[in-house]
Write an enzyme that holds these catalytic residues in place. Structure first.
Site, PDB file in Angstrom:
ATOM      1  N   TYR A 136       0.829  -1.201   0.000  1.00 42.18           N
ATOM      2  CA  TYR A 136       0.000   0.000   0.000  1.00 42.18           C
ATOM      3  C   TYR A 136       0.864   1.251   0.000  1.00 42.18           C
ATOM      4  O   TYR A 136       0.632   2.188  -0.776  1.00 42.18           O
ATOM      5  CB  TYR A 136      -0.918  -0.017   1.217  1.00 42.18           C
ATOM      6  N   LYS A 158       1.147   4.531  -2.537  1.00 41.53           N
ATOM      7  CA  LYS A 158       0.779   5.870  -2.078  1.00 41.53           C
ATOM      8  C   LYS A 158       1.977   6.819  -2.094  1.00 41.53           C
ATOM      9  O   LYS A 158       1.835   8.003  -2.435  1.00 41.53           O
ATOM     10  CB  LYS A 158       0.185   5.806  -0.670  1.00 41.53           C
TER      11      LYS A 158
END
Length: 288
Positions: free
Chosen positions: A178, A182
């Site tokens: 993740y 990001k």
């Protein structure tokens, strides 16, 4: 922490409520949550808003749709265009930008808010989950910038805001994939800022200091509502950025509180908590 009176004292209201009449904003992931709240707020301040997301129908698990968001804007007297957009597809993103320019004549603000989240360790994150986050988060933000920038360069004005944490070398155990996706968005924002400052185009990243009430926080059971803030804190921080001439506020990786303090003079944040007061032990995520 200061009370409501202390918050209001010295607050720069014009920064939180800039005149955006004549501006055109695109918000991805605008069918619900933070994206919807920001789309409604941009319209309230006068912008024409392209409501972009994949959801065309509301479901029990994912309530809200682009058409519902656009309808709320229209009901309040604003201008909106709902564009079904699967940000995993380049053609869909190109169509989103072209529809905005065709319908409203320009593209001034791009908010890359659509996101895929899977906060799990590496061994619980199969390649297909990794690919999904890379496609929806960093790849989509990059492609949207690629197609929006020519419009902004032509008019010598534009704001690009990527909803992502600031760059860090911390290991982020439990959410490695993740964070790769990001933090890639943060690189897009600051790289764009450096390349296009002379074109009066801003590139910024924005991230909340603590958990925001959204479908993600609900579905992933991120603590409970007493630990959440409302999306309004990110809406206020975003508008505080958009209120400035792009070349004057660019290349930053903002935390919502920092943006509000530096740009709007807000030094107390109690009114943003969902339950009206800060919990005894807030869960801060600004160093994810």
């Amino acid at each position: 922490m200061p009370g409501r009176g202390a918050i209001l004292k010295g607050m720069n209201h014009s920064v939180l409520h800039p005149d955006l009449h004549g501006r055109v904003a695109i918000v991805t992931g605008a069918s619900r949550g933070i994206g919807k709240a920001l789309a409604l707020r941009l319209a309230r301040e006068g912008a024409a808003v392209v409501v972009a997301a994949k959801s065309e129908q509301s479901t029990e698990r994912l309530p809200g749709s682009i058409h519902e968001t656009a309808a709320e804007i229209h009901a309040a007297g604003g201008r909106a265009l709902a564009v079904a957009t699967d940000v995993r597809e380049e053609d869909a993103i190109r169509n989103m930008i072209e529809r905005a320019a065709s319908e409203f004549g320009r593209v001034d603000i791009l908010v890359n808010n659509a996101g895929a989240i899977w906060p799990q360790p590496i061994l619980q994150t199969p390649p297909k989950r990794f690919d999904l986050m890379m496609e929806v988060n960093v790849r989509a933000a990059y492609i949207a910038c690629y197609y929006a920038l020519p419009h902004m360069v032509k008019q010598q004005w534009g704001h690009v805001l990527n909803m992502c944490p600031r760059l860090t070398v911390e290991p982020s155990p439990g959410k490695v994939a993740y964070m790769i996706s990001k933090l890639g968005m943060a690189r897009v924002a600051i790289g764009l800022a450096a390349e296009h400052r002379r074109d009066n185009i801003a590139g910024n990243a924005l991230w909340p200091r603590t958990i925001i009430e959204s479908q993600a926080s609900i579905n992933w059971k991120m603590a409970d509502r007493s630990q959440w803030r409302t999306p309004e804190i990110l809406c206020d921080a975003s508008l505080a950025i958009f209120a400035h001439e792009p070349r004057d506020v660019t290349g930053r990786q903002w935390i919502d509180e920092e943006a509000l303090t530096e740009l709007a003079g807000i030094t107390g944040f109690d009114h943003y908590w969902c339950e009206g007061k800060a919990p005894a032990n807030p869960l801060y995520i600004d160093k994810w």
